[in-house]
Design a protein around this motif. Structure first.
Motif, PDB file in Angstrom:
ATOM      1  N   GLU A 557       0.839  -1.203   0.000  1.00 29.48           N
ATOM      2  CA  GLU A 557       0.000   0.000   0.000  1.00 29.48           C
ATOM      3  C   GLU A 557       0.873   1.252   0.000  1.00 29.48           C
ATOM      4  N   ILE A 558       0.379   2.294  -0.637  1.00 31.40           N
ATOM      5  CA  ILE A 558       1.063   3.593  -0.652  1.00 31.40           C
ATOM      6  C   ILE A 558       0.154   4.619   0.021  1.00 31.40           C
ATOM      7  N   TYR A 559       0.728   5.423   0.894  1.00 29.64           N
ATOM      8  CA  TYR A 559      -0.033   6.443   1.612  1.00 29.64           C
ATOM      9  C   TYR A 559       0.618   7.789   1.322  1.00 29.64           C
ATOM     10  N   LEU A 560      -0.100   8.622   0.596  1.00 25.28           N
ATOM     11  CA  LEU A 560       0.396   9.954   0.255  1.00 25.28           C
ATOM     12  C   LEU A 560      -0.319  10.998   1.106  1.00 25.28           C
ATOM     13  N   LEU A 561       0.317  12.125   1.281  1.00 26.86           N
ATOM     14  CA  LEU A 561      -0.255  13.216   2.065  1.00 26.86           C
ATOM     15  C   LEU A 561      -1.559  13.692   1.429  1.00 26.86           C
ATOM     16  N   ARG A 649      14.899  12.894  14.362  1.00 31.42           N
ATOM     17  CA  ARG A 649      15.953  12.799  15.365  1.00 31.42           C
ATOM     18  C   ARG A 649      16.953  13.935  15.180  1.00 31.42           C
ATOM     19  N   ALA A 650      17.299  14.581  16.293  1.00 33.90           N
ATOM     20  CA  ALA A 650      18.324  15.626  16.285  1.00 33.90           C
ATOM     21  C   ALA A 650      19.285  15.302  17.421  1.00 33.90           C
ATOM     22  N   GLY A 651      20.324  14.519  17.122  1.00 30.29           N
ATOM     23  CA  GLY A 651      21.216  14.029  18.166  1.00 30.29           C
ATOM     24  C   GLY A 651      20.492  13.017  19.021  1.00 30.29           C
ATOM     25  N   LYS A 652      20.368  13.318  20.326  1.00 30.73           N
ATOM     26  CA  LYS A 652      19.642  12.421  21.221  1.00 30.73           C
ATOM     27  C   LYS A 652      18.218  12.900  21.471  1.00 30.73           C
ATOM     28  N   ARG A 653      17.810  13.947  20.793  1.00 28.15           N
ATOM     29  CA  ARG A 653      16.479  14.519  20.996  1.00 28.15           C
ATOM     30  C   ARG A 653      15.615  14.304  19.749  1.00 28.15           C
ATOM     31  N   TRP A 654      14.311  14.430  19.950  1.00 29.05           N
ATOM     32  CA  TRP A 654      13.362  14.338  18.843  1.00 29.05           C
ATOM     33  C   TRP A 654      12.657  15.675  18.692  1.00 29.05           C
ATOM     34  N   THR A 655      12.504  16.112  17.437  1.00 29.50           N
ATOM     35  CA  THR A 655      11.850  17.389  17.152  1.00 29.50           C
ATOM     36  C   THR A 655      10.641  17.151  16.260  1.00 29.50           C
ATOM     37  N   GLU A 656       9.462  17.623  16.691  1.00 32.90           N
ATOM     38  CA  GLU A 656       8.247  17.462  15.889  1.00 32.90           C
ATOM     39  C   GLU A 656       8.359  18.291  14.617  1.00 32.90           C
ATOM     40  N   VAL A 657       7.929  17.737  13.490  1.00 34.62           N
ATOM     41  CA  VAL A 657       8.064  18.419  12.206  1.00 34.62           C
ATOM     42  C   VAL A 657       6.725  18.409  11.474  1.00 34.62           C
ATOM     43  N   PRO A 658       6.496  19.373  10.589  1.00 27.35           N
ATOM     44  CA  PRO A 658       5.284  19.350   9.749  1.00 27.35           C
ATOM     45  C   PRO A 658       5.279  18.111   8.850  1.00 27.35           C
ATOM     46  N   LEU A 659       4.104  17.627   8.533  1.00 26.25           N
ATOM     47  CA  LEU A 659       3.984  16.410   7.730  1.00 26.25           C
ATOM     48  C   LEU A 659       4.643  16.558   6.359  1.00 26.25           C
ATOM     49  N   ARG A 660       4.626  17.745   5.792  1.00 24.64           N
ATOM     50  CA  ARG A 660       5.175  17.925   4.451  1.00 24.64           C
ATOM     51  C   ARG A 660       6.697  17.735   4.431  1.00 24.64           C
ATOM     52  N   GLU A 661       7.348  17.821   5.605  1.00 23.41           N
ATOM     53  CA  GLU A 661       8.785  17.634   5.663  1.00 23.41           C
ATOM     54  C   GLU A 661       9.185  16.174   5.855  1.00 23.41           C
ATOM     55  N   VAL A 662       8.216  15.313   6.114  1.00 20.15           N
ATOM     56  CA  VAL A 662       8.512  13.891   6.307  1.00 20.15           C
ATOM     57  C   VAL A 662       8.758  13.253   4.944  1.00 20.15           C
ATOM     58  N   PRO A 663       9.865  12.507   4.768  1.00 20.46           N
ATOM     59  CA  PRO A 663      10.090  11.835   3.484  1.00 20.46           C
ATOM     60  C   PRO A 663       8.889  10.971   3.109  1.00 20.46           C
ATOM     61  N   PRO A 664       8.451  11.011   1.848  1.00 27.49           N
ATOM     62  CA  PRO A 664       7.249  10.256   1.456  1.00 27.49           C
ATOM     63  C   PRO A 664       7.301   8.774   1.823  1.00 27.49           C
ATOM     64  N   VAL A 665       8.474   8.142   1.692  1.00 29.30           N
ATOM     65  CA  VAL A 665       8.546   6.712   1.986  1.00 29.30           C
ATOM     66  C   VAL A 665       8.399   6.461   3.481  1.00 29.30           C
ATOM     67  N   VAL A 666       8.919   7.362   4.320  1.00 31.37           N
ATOM     68  CA  VAL A 666       8.761   7.230   5.771  1.00 31.37           C
ATOM     69  C   VAL A 666       7.300   7.431   6.150  1.00 31.37           C
ATOM     70  N   PHE A 667       6.680   8.462   5.591  1.00 31.35           N
ATOM     71  CA  PHE A 667       5.269   8.731   5.866  1.00 31.35           C
ATOM     72  C   PHE A 667       4.415   7.537   5.463  1.00 31.35           C
ATOM     73  N   SER A 668       4.667   7.006   4.276  1.00 33.02           N
ATOM     74  CA  SER A 668       3.872   5.892   3.768  1.00 33.02           C
ATOM     75  C   SER A 668       4.007   4.655   4.651  1.00 33.02           C
ATOM     76  N   GLU A 669       5.233   4.319   5.055  1.00 33.80           N
ATOM     77  CA  GLU A 669       5.453   3.114   5.859  1.00 33.80           C
ATOM     78  C   GLU A 669       4.842   3.255   7.248  1.00 33.80           C
ATOM     79  N   ALA A 670       4.941   4.435   7.839  1.00 34.73           N
ATOM     80  CA  ALA A 670       4.359   4.646   9.167  1.00 34.73           C
ATOM     81  C   ALA A 670       2.830   4.566   9.109  1.00 34.73           C
TER      82      ALA A 670
END
Length: 817
Positions: A557-561, A649-670
């Motif tokens: 399956e493919i999930y696009l924004l 991931r930013a070093g040892k921390r996590w930073t919330e990002v807008p959905l449009r910045e998420v790589p399409p393949v990462v977004f789709s798999e999640a």
């Protein structure tokens, strides 16, 4: 009141009476404040109004007056407080923090005052943070005296050392460091001897070390024990490691340490041990030091024991849970330079699910990779064991004239075959070789190969969200030609890039030959990189060739924004507002490698966050959920899903990002995982739900169970388009937008492609069929229990006149004229 009895308690008819009474007299102002404060504390426990403010005022006054005292006046006040706390430990619990700052600045104690101070610390009843603070204070005060001046306190310093040795309340290497500090204050002893209690007397794992110390005590062995006991983790510094190796070699203690680790890794039912932590907390520093020392000096020999220990101590739902010990074992494996260390880490990677231990496992793998100058992913793929199999995934042994063959037949099957001298083959061991050691070894090997095969399926599928690339030679060596991974590889589609930068998809059997110079890069094919026509073509190829892929790839399956997600910007509501069976939901998230807190009536149990990592650990998706109602005892039966957010991931921390910045393949798999969680565990997929007589979620069930198809259901529909024409019931089947329509002789049925639930024409009445396990024998291009269930129901209903199950027949005939 206890403080009123303090003067009498301090008269002990010894040489220190005058010192104690003088401290009480000069510190009387502090004792008066403590009397008032304890009275206020009792009022506070009774819930009287204003009592908390009264206690706070007393605390502030104690702090202020102590800070303003001249150095000479602070000593008797501190002694008076210690004498009071020794009589009633609750005093320190309420007001100890207000006296602690004075401990750092108060000095100049004489020999008799030091003896009173150390004895008062020793008489303090509790094992808590205050005891740690005042023990360090007592050690500092004693250090300030000349050796002859400490004689009055020697007896009490020795007793204090013994108490610290038996006290589990010290963190890291703090306990052993304090024991060593006190040792330096006492008259010198034989360097080969250790303080009583330095090595545990009843812990099973320490028996080899105890025996060695009893039989042949040496100064070198004692120095090693001191060094191991000041271990602080989870990873000791290089200086500690170098000194550790030197001391082990000097004491010739390598075999003893390995024996301790081997004993520590024994199943708990095989040993006598107390309740609580797997290893006594008072000796955990020493135990972790032993693990590291054995790993650094006998890595290959120690690795299997460390792996077993990490498994025992790292399973959170077992009585053997001991997070610190498991973490030490995992990190010690990361320091093992032999390949056996990485093999052990790989085995743990497939088993451990605890969040904190997963982080340490990743760190250990990263450490091992950094030592070789490669990435953790490269290290893992290069260390996949081949188990001694031939390139085709087979191994053959001859036992008493019989040929025993182990063969990896496909991505899920490892088969053992026994061929007799006359050529007769069978799947079970014949009596002539059944008890042969070689057969037992081959069966054990088959079990290990199955475990590796399962771990590799998960690992290779996870690569889809990482989008890695390999050189052709690297891919061929670690994927195509590997005896185990190659079995998974051969049924997957790969992209091959030529020198011009053009990518061409092919199965490994159709890939360019190894000597083709124009092929420079290889990557795992993902449908998100390809056009709909290309995807349809590959689905046809997989189906026509009868390929069963180890995981969904061609039909993935493919999930696009979506526009709605672009509007919400930082979160997705695509899978929100579903009602799921919570136990199944929690288990499935864990099975897919997501980390999730447990909902329930406990701290932080009212809000759930399932977190999955993607893109080689660089991205994280969080699927929020809550109890569907407050009407539950220990844990909710149902949960309501909420939004999904993404973090980078930013070093040892996590930073919330807008959905449009998420790589399409990462977004789709999640999102694919989230769809799976909802699709499998939603009450809409429960065939019995409509018969439960419950109205709480009836509207949701009716809407979701026959509603619009998700991406997973759409893929299922695409697969059915290719499978149905091959079936004997093809002329009775028709695919509509959401249903597989099956014409029986008694009724016409519509099977929903998402939930697999059934409506009967002409009145859309619901038909409940609880399918037995076993599925269908129809070949499927990928594993999908729901697709198998839909086909099983279709085959059954197409021949509805042959159904003998009365519970089904009554429903079919209920409204038929």
């Amino acid at each position: 009141m206890p403080l009123d009895d303090l003067p009498a308690d301090c008269r002990r008819d010894d040489t220190l009476d005058d010192v104690r009474l003088d401290a009480l007299e000069r510190g009387a102002w502090l004792l008066d404040l403590l009397r008032r404060g304890m009275a206020d504390a009792r009022r506070l426990r009774a819930g009287e109004p204003g009592s908390l403010r009264a206690v706070e005022r007393t605390r502030a006054e104690i702090s202020g007056r102590l800070a303003a005292l001249p150095a000479g006046e602070a000593r008797p006040a501190v002694l008076a407080f210690l004498l009071a706390a020794a009589q009633d430990a609750v005093i320190a619990w309420h007001f100890g923090a207000n006296v602690t700052p004075a401990l750092a600045t108060t000095g100049g104690f004489g020999p008799a005052e030091t003896a009173v101070l150390v004895r008062a610390v020793l008489e303090y009843e509790r094992s808590d943070g205050w005891f740690t603070d005042v023990t360090k204070f007592a050690a500092r005060v004693a250090e300030e005296l000349p050796a002859e001046g400490r004689a009055a306190a020697d007896e009490w310093l020795r007793a204090l050392q013994e108490r610290v040795l038996a006290d589990p309340g010290f963190a890291g290497g703090e306990r052993s460091a304090l024991v060593r500090r006190l040792e330096r204050l006492l008259p010198e002893r034989d360097p080969a001897l250790l303080p009583d209690g330095m090595v545990p007397g009843r812990q099973w794992w320490a028996a080899p070390l105890r025996d060695r110390l009893a039989e042949a005590p040496t100064a070198g062995l004692a120095a090693l024990v001191w060094h191991l006991a000041v271990f602080s983790g989870p990873r000791p510094p290089q200086r500690w490691r170098r000194e550790c190796v030197r001391l082990v070699e000097a004491a010739k203690a390598g075999e003893t340490l390995v024996a301790c680790v081997r004993e520590m890794a024994v199943e708990p039912e095989e040993v006598e041990r107390g309740h609580g932590d797997y290893v006594d907390p008072a000796y955990k520093d020493l135990a972790c030091g032993v693990l590291w020392a054995a790993a650094l000096t006998a890595g290959a020999e120690t690795a299997p024991h460390l792996e077993r220990l990490a498994g025992l101590a790292g399973m959170f739902n077992r009585a053997t849970w001991d997070g610190r010990l498991a973490g030490a074992a995992i990190n010690a494996l990361g320091a093992v330079e032999d390949p056996a260390g990485l093999d052990a880490l790989r085995e743990l990677d497939a088993r451990l699910r605890h969040k904190a231990l997963r982080k340490q496992l990743d760190t250990a793998i990263g450490t091992a990779a950094g030592r070789q100058g490669i990435t953790p992913r490269q290290l893992v793929e290069r260390a996949v064991p081949d188990h001694g199999l031939a390139p085709g995934g087979t191994l053959t042994r001859t036992v008493a004239g019989h040929t025993v063959t182990l063969a990896v037949e496909d991505a899920v099957t490892v088969r053992l075959t026994y061929t007799a001298p006359d050529g007769t083959a069978r799947r079970t061991a014949p009596p002539a070789v059944r008890d042969a050691p070689e057969v037992a070894e081959t069966k054990a090997l088959a079990k290990r190969v199955r475990a590796t095969l399962a771990a590799e399926r998960r690992r290779v599928e996870a690569l889809l969200s990482a989008d890695p690339e390999w050189s052709y030679d690297e891919w061929a060596r670690h994927y195509r030609d590997h005896p185990v991974v190659g079995v998974i590889t051969r049924d997957l589609i790969w992209d091959f890039q030529d020198e011009a930068g053009e990518w061409r998809a092919a199965l490994p059997a159709d890939a360019p030959p190894a000597d083709a110079p124009k092929t420079v890069r290889v990557r795992l094919w993902h449908p998100i990189h390809h056009t709909p026509d290309e995807i349809r073509a590959w689905r046809a190829t997989v189906t026509d060739r009868g390929i069963r892929q180890p995981f969904k790839q061609a039909f993935r399956e493919i999930y696009l924004l979506t526009p709605a997600e672009e509007e919400t910007a930082v979160y997705s509501n695509r899978f929100a507002a579903h009602i799921v069976h919570y136990g199944r939901f929690y288990a499935l998230t864990r099975e897919r490698g997501w980390q999730s807190n447990f909902l329930g009536r406990h701290h932080a149990g009212s809000f759930g966050q399932a977190r999955g990592t993607f893109g080689d650990g660089g991205w994280r998706a969080t699927f929020e959920h809550t109890p569907a109602t407050e009407d539950f005892d220990w844990a909710p039966e149902h949960a309501a899903t909420d939004r999904i957010v993404f973090e980078r991931r930013a070093g040892k921390r996590w930073t919330e990002v807008p959905l449009r910045e998420v790589p399409p393949v990462v977004f789709s798999e999640a999102m694919r995982d989230a769809d799976l969680f909802v699709g499998v565990t939603s009450i809409a997929a429960d065939p019995d739900w409509a018969d439960r007589g419950e109205d709480r979620y009836a509207e949701y069930w009716r809407t979701a169970t026959f509603g619009a198809l998700t991406a997973t259901a759409e893929t299922r529909r695409a697969a059915l388009e290719r499978i149905l024409p091959r079936l004997r019931i093809a002329d009775r089947c028709e695919l509509t937008d959401r249903f597989l329509k099956v014409k029986g002789d008694l009724r016409t049925y519509r099977i929903h492609l998402g939930s697999a639930n059934i409506l009967m024409e002409p009145d859309d009445s619901y038909l409940c069929i609880v399918q037995a396990r076993g599925g269908t024998k129809v070949h499927l291009p990928f594993e999908d229990d729901r697709l198998s269930l839909i086909l099983s129901k279709a085959l059954l209903l197409a021949a509805d006149t042959t159904i003998t199950d009365e519970t089904i027949l009554r429903q079919i005939r209920r409204t038929v004229p």
